[in-house]
Write a protein that holds these residues in place. Structure first.
Motif, PDB file in Angstrom:
ATOM      1  N   LEU A   1      19.215 -10.536  22.470  1.00  8.73           N
ATOM      2  CA  LEU A   1      20.293 -11.566  22.273  1.00  8.73           C
ATOM      3  C   LEU A   1      19.944 -12.482  21.179  1.00  8.73           C
ATOM      4  CD1 LEU A   1      20.974 -12.503  26.244  1.00  8.73           C
ATOM      5  CD2 LEU A   1      22.303 -10.869  24.940  1.00  8.73           C
ATOM      6  N   THR A   2      20.900 -12.961  20.484  1.00 11.96           N
ATOM      7  CA  THR A   2      20.380 -14.007  19.432  1.00 11.96           C
ATOM      8  C   THR A   2      20.429 -15.283  19.748  1.00 11.96           C
ATOM      9  OG1 THR A   2      22.580 -14.090  18.510  1.00 11.96           O
ATOM     10  CG2 THR A   2      21.340 -12.160  17.731  1.00 11.96           C
ATOM     11  N   THR A   3      20.653 -15.616  21.088  1.00 14.06           N
ATOM     12  CA  THR A   3      20.928 -17.190  21.668  1.00 14.06           C
ATOM     13  C   THR A   3      19.825 -17.084  22.875  1.00 14.06           C
ATOM     14  OG1 THR A   3      22.489 -16.640  23.168  1.00 14.06           O
ATOM     15  CG2 THR A   3      23.167 -17.419  20.744  1.00 14.06           C
TER      16      THR A   3
ATOM     17  N   PHE B   1      33.697 -10.644  23.490  1.00 13.06           N
ATOM     18  CA  PHE B   1      33.367 -10.631  21.891  1.00 13.06           C
ATOM     19  C   PHE B   1      33.551 -12.310  21.509  1.00 13.06           C
ATOM     20  CE2 PHE B   1      37.581 -10.945  20.465  1.00 13.06           C
ATOM     21  CZ  PHE B   1      38.527 -10.407  21.421  1.00 13.06           C
ATOM     22  N   HIS B   2      32.467 -12.265  20.307  1.00 15.43           N
ATOM     23  CA  HIS B   2      32.449 -13.670  19.791  1.00 15.43           C
ATOM     24  C   HIS B   2      32.111 -13.494  18.457  1.00 15.43           C
ATOM     25  CE1 HIS B   2      28.420 -12.728  21.233  1.00 15.43           C
ATOM     26  NE2 HIS B   2      28.055 -13.250  20.064  1.00 15.43           N
ATOM     27  N   CYS B   3      31.534 -14.739  17.716  1.00 14.31           N
ATOM     28  CA  CYS B   3      31.383 -14.801  16.329  1.00 14.31           C
ATOM     29  C   CYS B   3      30.418 -15.654  15.867  1.00 14.31           C
ATOM     30  CB  CYS B   3      32.746 -15.221  15.656  1.00 14.31           C
ATOM     31  SG  CYS B   3      33.383 -14.000  14.554  1.00 14.31           S
ATOM     32  N   HIS B   4      29.859 -15.568  14.731  1.00 18.80           N
ATOM     33  CA  HIS B   4      28.718 -16.405  14.350  1.00 18.80           C
ATOM     34  C   HIS B   4      29.229 -16.614  12.901  1.00 18.80           C
ATOM     35  CE1 HIS B   4      26.068 -15.561  17.669  1.00 18.80           C
ATOM     36  NE2 HIS B   4      26.348 -14.514  17.694  1.00 18.80           N
ATOM     37  N   TRP B   5      28.942 -17.974  12.459  1.00 16.43           N
ATOM     38  CA  TRP B   5      29.581 -18.254  11.088  1.00 16.43           C
ATOM     39  C   TRP B   5      28.513 -19.368  10.724  1.00 16.43           C
ATOM     40  CZ3 TRP B   5      32.331 -19.025  15.613  1.00 16.43           C
ATOM     41  CH2 TRP B   5      32.599 -20.345  15.723  1.00 16.43           C
TER      42      TRP B   5
ATOM     43  N   SER C   1      26.366 -14.854   8.529  1.00 21.03           N
ATOM     44  CA  SER C   1      25.919 -13.747   9.437  1.00 21.03           C
ATOM     45  C   SER C   1      24.523 -13.701   9.881  1.00 21.03           C
ATOM     46  CB  SER C   1      26.011 -12.446   8.703  1.00 21.03           C
ATOM     47  OG  SER C   1      25.121 -12.282   7.714  1.00 21.03           O
ATOM     48  N   GLU C   2      24.507 -13.178  11.153  1.00 21.33           N
ATOM     49  CA  GLU C   2      23.055 -13.233  11.522  1.00 21.33           C
ATOM     50  C   GLU C   2      22.171 -12.051  10.985  1.00 21.33           C
ATOM     51  OE1 GLU C   2      23.633 -13.428  16.245  1.00 21.33           O
ATOM     52  OE2 GLU C   2      23.114 -15.566  15.406  1.00 21.33           O
ATOM     53  N   HIS C   3      22.783 -10.867  11.123  1.00 25.35           N
ATOM     54  CA  HIS C   3      21.841  -9.948  10.380  1.00 25.35           C
ATOM     55  C   HIS C   3      22.164 -10.160   8.969  1.00 25.35           C
ATOM     56  CE1 HIS C   3      22.366  -8.205  14.529  1.00 25.35           C
ATOM     57  NE2 HIS C   3      20.951  -7.670  14.181  1.00 25.35           N
TER      58      HIS C   3
ATOM     59  N   LEU D   1      30.877 -10.771  13.522  1.00 25.17           N
ATOM     60  CA  LEU D   1      31.513 -10.590  14.899  1.00 25.17           C
ATOM     61  C   LEU D   1      30.714  -9.637  15.855  1.00 25.17           C
ATOM     62  CD1 LEU D   1      34.479 -10.614  16.572  1.00 25.17           C
ATOM     63  CD2 LEU D   1      34.960  -8.504  15.506  1.00 25.17           C
ATOM     64  N   HIS D   2      30.752  -9.996  17.147  1.00 25.38           N
ATOM     65  CA  HIS D   2      29.806  -9.051  18.225  1.00 25.38           C
ATOM     66  C   HIS D   2      30.669  -8.912  19.187  1.00 25.38           C
ATOM     67  CE1 HIS D   2      25.950 -11.253  16.556  1.00 25.38           C
ATOM     68  NE2 HIS D   2      26.411 -10.371  15.876  1.00 25.38           N
ATOM     69  N   LEU D   3      30.753  -7.567  19.440  1.00 25.68           N
ATOM     70  CA  LEU D   3      31.252  -6.996  20.766  1.00 25.68           C
ATOM     71  C   LEU D   3      30.260  -6.681  21.754  1.00 25.68           C
ATOM     72  CD1 LEU D   3      33.698  -4.888  18.282  1.00 25.68           C
ATOM     73  CD2 LEU D   3      34.876  -6.295  19.960  1.00 25.68           C
TER      74      LEU D   3
HETATM   75 ZN    ZN Z   1      26.590 -12.817  18.964  1.00 23.53          ZN
END
Ligand code: ZN
Ligand code: SG4
Length: 263
Positions: free
Chosen positions: A201-203, A94-98, A106-108, A119-121
């Motif tokens: 994937l968002t990356t 899990f990891h996070c975006h900020w 947030s991404e969404h 947070l992404h699990l």
């Molecule tokens: Zn993510």
């Protein structure tokens, strides 16, 4: 484009597709969740999304240069039901975006509104595939749970266990073990309604391999916790280049279905 992808004008989301063609595909993530077009699906409500995680201590957390990531491979964990068909998915990390300020991150987004973080699990399909790497090459390979962050006065205890290790992994490539016991269940909001759609994937390389499940209800973290995330450095040693933002903006939903489950 700079040698490595990132989130700045020269190497950021707008130019990813030059080196990673999948980033220009029709099944990309994140998306703006337009709540009025989400179709409620009785199948999702009948076949409930369920999760079972293990509590673990000494999980490894590392600075990837794009943020922090906790490696939490759990062969005993199960995410199943809901949009996941007959398959079982297991937690991997899990990891996070900020963002630079808590007005973004947030991404969404929901009806155009961004939250302060997400947070992404990340889970992979153990019914069909042998490894995470193999699963990431298939359209039903991964399932990611997304949880939005709202900023409030109450710090999130589980997030605090992460925050307290960040001074040890300030630079890219550094890692340490989290001494506290982490139970991934405690990251989830109490309301279990969600939106779901097929994405990526968002990356980079932006593989189109993710069944996205985004919880409607955010969890609350403090501004101070987000400030600590923004103190991580994208570089290994010496040069300080803070990871002040690491989110990809919404991509076109196109003709993909957006479904909702009110749990
Ligand atoms: Zn993510
Ligand atoms: C973050 O950069 C993670 O650190 C990556 O984990 C992750 O890549 C990437 O986000 C994309 O995941 O849920 N946002 S996302 O779509 O999980 C993978 C790494 O191990 C493959 C690099």
């Amino acid at each position: 484009m700079a040698a490595e992808w990132g989130y700045s004008p020269t190497n950021g989301p707008d130019v990813w597709a030059r080196l990673f063609p999948q980033a220009g595909g029709a099944r990309q993530s994140p998306v703006d969740i337009c709540t009025s077009i989400a179709s409620s699906d009785s199948n999702l409500e009948m076949k409930k999304l369920t999760f079972a995680y293990e509590s673990q201590s000494d999980l490894r957390i590392l600075n990837t240069g794009h943020g922090w990531k906790v490696e939490a491979p759990q062969s005993g964990s199960r995410l199943e039901g809901g949009p996941l068909g007959e398959d079982i998915y297991q937690l991997e990390q899990f990891h996070c975006h900020w963002g630079e300020t808590s007005a973004e991150g947030s991404e969404h987004t929901v009806d155009g509104r961004a939250y302060a973080g997400e947070l992404h699990l990340v889970h992979w399909n153990t019914t069909k595939y042998q490894s995470f790497a193999e699963a990431a090459q298939h359209p039903d390979g991964l399932a990611v749970l997304g949880v939005f962050f709202d900023v409030g006065n109450e710090s999130n205890d589980e997030i605090e266990k992460i925050v307290s290790t960040l001074s040890e992994i300030k630079f890219k490539g550094q890692f340490t073990d989290i001494p506290d016991v982490i139970d991934p269940t405690t990251f989830l909001p109490s309301g279990l309604g969600y939106w779901t759609y097929l994405g990526s994937l968002t990356t980079p390389p932006c593989n189109e391999c993710v069944i996205w499940i985004v919880y409607k209800e955010p969890i609350t973290v403090t501004e101070e916790q987000l400030v600590q995330f923004r103190c991580l450095s994208a570089c290994s040693g010496e040069a300080e280049e803070f990871i002040v933002k690491n989110y990809r903006p919404p991509q076109p939903l196109g003709n993909r279905a957006l479904r909702e489950c009110n749990a």
